[in-house]
Structure formats: C-alpha cells, structure tokens
Scaffold this active site. Structure first.
Site, PDB file in Angstrom:
ATOM      1  N   GLU A 103     -19.584  47.239  50.194  1.00  0.00           N
ATOM      2  CA  GLU A 103     -18.216  47.091  50.715  1.00  0.00           C
ATOM      3  C   GLU A 103     -17.172  47.504  49.673  1.00  0.00           C
ATOM      4  O   GLU A 103     -16.103  47.996  50.024  1.00  0.00           O
ATOM      5  CB  GLU A 103     -17.976  45.650  51.139  1.00  0.00           C
ATOM      6  N   CYS A 158     -30.143  45.106  57.476  1.00  0.00           N
ATOM      7  CA  CYS A 158     -28.685  44.996  57.389  1.00  0.00           C
ATOM      8  C   CYS A 158     -28.136  46.409  57.458  1.00  0.00           C
ATOM      9  O   CYS A 158     -28.659  47.319  56.804  1.00  0.00           O
ATOM     10  CB  CYS A 158     -28.253  44.317  56.093  1.00  0.00           C
ATOM     11  N   THR A 159     -27.098  46.589  58.235  1.00  0.00           N
ATOM     12  CA  THR A 159     -26.597  47.945  58.482  1.00  0.00           C
ATOM     13  C   THR A 159     -25.878  48.549  57.282  1.00  0.00           C
ATOM     14  O   THR A 159     -25.568  49.739  57.280  1.00  0.00           O
ATOM     15  CB  THR A 159     -25.647  47.938  59.696  1.00  0.00           C
ATOM     16  N   HIS A 160     -25.612  47.744  56.245  1.00  0.00           N
ATOM     17  CA  HIS A 160     -25.040  48.283  55.007  1.00  0.00           C
ATOM     18  C   HIS A 160     -26.095  48.952  54.130  1.00  0.00           C
ATOM     19  O   HIS A 160     -25.781  49.824  53.323  1.00  0.00           O
ATOM     20  CB  HIS A 160     -24.388  47.171  54.182  1.00  0.00           C
ATOM     21  N   CYS A 218     -24.476  44.077  64.058  1.00  0.00           N
ATOM     22  CA  CYS A 218     -24.576  43.198  62.892  1.00  0.00           C
ATOM     23  C   CYS A 218     -25.840  42.350  63.014  1.00  0.00           C
ATOM     24  O   CYS A 218     -26.008  41.621  63.995  1.00  0.00           O
ATOM     25  CB  CYS A 218     -23.335  42.309  62.821  1.00  0.00           C
ATOM     26  N   ASN A 219     -26.729  42.438  62.028  1.00  0.00           N
ATOM     27  CA  ASN A 219     -27.957  41.655  62.057  1.00  0.00           C
ATOM     28  C   ASN A 219     -27.677  40.163  62.022  1.00  0.00           C
ATOM     29  O   ASN A 219     -28.339  39.377  62.705  1.00  0.00           O
ATOM     30  CB  ASN A 219     -28.855  42.030  60.874  1.00  0.00           C
ATOM     31  N   TYR A 241     -20.204  38.141  56.999  1.00  0.00           N
ATOM     32  CA  TYR A 241     -20.721  37.031  57.797  1.00  0.00           C
ATOM     33  C   TYR A 241     -21.962  36.396  57.170  1.00  0.00           C
ATOM     34  O   TYR A 241     -22.340  35.281  57.519  1.00  0.00           O
ATOM     35  CB  TYR A 241     -21.124  37.525  59.193  1.00  0.00           C
ATOM     36  N   GLY A 242     -22.621  37.119  56.272  1.00  0.00           N
ATOM     37  CA  GLY A 242     -23.958  36.763  55.825  1.00  0.00           C
ATOM     38  C   GLY A 242     -24.158  35.357  55.302  1.00  0.00           C
ATOM     39  O   GLY A 242     -25.219  34.767  55.482  1.00  0.00           O
ATOM     40  N   ASP A 269     -19.496  44.899  64.781  1.00  0.00           N
ATOM     41  CA  ASP A 269     -20.055  44.565  63.471  1.00  0.00           C
ATOM     42  C   ASP A 269     -19.031  43.725  62.716  1.00  0.00           C
ATOM     43  O   ASP A 269     -17.827  43.786  62.998  1.00  0.00           O
ATOM     44  CB  ASP A 269     -20.383  45.825  62.677  1.00  0.00           C
ATOM     45  N   SER A 270     -19.520  42.965  61.748  1.00  0.00           N
ATOM     46  CA  SER A 270     -18.608  42.151  60.951  1.00  0.00           C
ATOM     47  C   SER A 270     -17.717  42.989  60.048  1.00  0.00           C
ATOM     48  O   SER A 270     -16.725  42.487  59.520  1.00  0.00           O
ATOM     49  CB  SER A 270     -19.417  41.161  60.096  1.00  0.00           C
TER      50      SER A 270
END
Length: 273
Positions: free
Chosen positions: A158, A192-194, A73-74, A42-43, A10-11
């Site tokens: 984050e 998104c994994t967040h 990471c999507n 990365y988005g 993942d980023s």
C-alpha cells in the site's frame, strides 16, 4: 431487476489485481469497482467490524444497480460473505448475488499439488478465520494445508515499498516460517489480492518447482463459468465495455496508486458510504 454493471469490492487497491484478470476474460462487460480506502486495511480488524464495513459497501453497489457483486477481498470473503449471503441478501435483493474469492480457489488448488502439501499466505484476518482450511477440506480432504499470516505485506504494498529492502526482509521472514511447517509444500496460494505485487521477490526465495497461484487468474475463469451457468444473472449484466472506479478516500492518491495494481491509468470518483 434492471441491467447493471458487475460490482467488484475490495478494502483498498488489491481487488484491482483481480479485476485486471477478469477484464481479460470478460472484456465486453461493465464493471463498477469500489475500494474502501478510507478504512483499509481490513486484515487485522474484528469479524464484526469487517462484516459491517463490507455490508455497507455491498448495499452501495446494490443501490448502483449491480446484479452481481464479487468480494475481491479475501478478508471480507472470509469474515463477511456467508452472513451477507444467508442473512442480509434475501431481504435486500433476493434476485441478486454476492460471491467471494475463497471457494473458486479452494475448488482448484488440489489440481496443482503433487505432494498433497499446500501453503496459504494471507492476512491475519484470513488466516485466523480458517476459511481456507474449511473450504479446501470440503473440496480436497486429502490435502494438508499450512497457513502463514503475513501482516506486513499489505502495508508495504500500500505504501509503495514492495520493491524495497524492507520488503525483502519480510518476504523472507514469512516464507521461512511457512516452510518450517512442512518442507513438502509444493503449491503456494497468494490468498490476498495485494500479494501479486510481491511475486518476483517470492519466486526468488522459494525452491525450484513450486507452483505459485495468483488468485485473479483463478477467479476470472471461474466467474466466466458462473455466468455461463446462470443466465438469470448474466442477462442482467451490462456489456458496454465500461469501467468505473470508486474510492472512499482521496481520488488523486487512489488514481496514482491504482495504476500499480491495475496496470493502466484510471480516473476514480469519491463516494461516502
């Protein structure tokens, strides 16, 4: 090919929400998590940059002996996975596999919608790639898909602000913009994994009866099914209950924030790509 752990890339931290669900389903397997925290997010980066960063991380995990790598990471799945699978992996390690999170999600999302209208919440990079539009159309061409970029959600998570009043504003803003596209949306994908860290705020701001899909809960059983169908990969996945965590940034900060995403304390190691 020797046995090795399953690699999870993942980023940053978000892939830990996917790993958490995978460990529940495959508790005996070994996993090696790599977060490229030094270069996250990365988005909003270009296709070229995301591809180069992702390829560097994939090469690192291959060198660590991973027979299978999941791009949790999507954005990386949307902008780098296909090129790595088709162009790079045959020359680097043709007997190993790199998978993403978009296809497993696209395969099942149609099962949850009654109206045929689904919403996808993601980073600008994921939305602009139109990867979900393409994959969902392949699997469920009858579905109408509405996308909404949420560029402020990852920075909020984050920086530990996902419970703040500032987060309230941006959750309401992006949900309002999504539902302005269609009032018939009855299924929301957190692409998104967040975003699972914002799910409580999301649930209180959407109409009753709408299904919200957490990607980790889809990817985990999909991975189990993949391993059952591909013994030529599964046989090379170590099963010693071991977890390792790597970060390209400062470990103390990673360990502190990772607990929020993974649900338990971890100790990470610094690596330079």
């Amino acid at each position: 090919m020797e046995q090795g752990p399953i690699g999870i890339f993942d980023s940053g931290y978000g892939g830990l929400t996917v790993l958490r669900e995978i460990v529940k389903v495959l508790p005996h397997h070994d996993f090696l998590y790599l977060g490229d925290n030094a270069r996250t997010p990365y988005g909003n980066r270009s296709f070229k940059t995301i591809y180069e960063y992702t390829l560097e991380s994939v090469k690192y995990l291959l060198n660590e002996g991973c027979p299978l790598i999941i791009l949790a990471c999507n954005t990386a799945s949307a902008k780098a996975l296909r090129t790595i699978q088709q162009r790079d992996l045959p020359g680097l390690a043709p007997d190993r596999r790199v998978l993403g999170v978009i296809r497993p999600t696209a395969e099942v999302i149609g099962q949850y919608s009654q109206t045929g209208h689904v919403g996808v919440l993601g980073t600008s990079g994921t939305v602009n790639s139109e990867s979900y539009l393409l994959e969902i159309k392949k699997q469920s061409p009858e579905l109408k898909v509405f996308q909404q970029a949420c560029p402020m959600w990852v920075p909020l998570v984050e920086n530990g602000e996902h419970d703040s009043e500032g987060a309230d504003y941006f959750v309401e803003k992006y949900l309002r913009e999504l539902f302005s596209q269609s009032e018939k949306i009855d299924t929301l994908l957190l692409a998104c994994t967040h975003y699972p860290l914002l799910i409580e705020k999301i649930m209180t701001r959407i109409p009753a009866g709408i299904t919200v899909l957490n990607q980790g809960e889809i990817v985990a059983p999909s991975l189990e099914d993949y391993l059952n169908r591909h013994p030529e990969i599964s046989d090379f996945c170590l099963k010693n209950h071991q977890l390792r965590f790597l970060t390209t940034d400062e470990t103390e900060n990673f360990n502190k924030k990772a607990k929020t995403f993974f649900g338990q304390s971890i100790l990470s190691e610094f690596v330079h790509l």
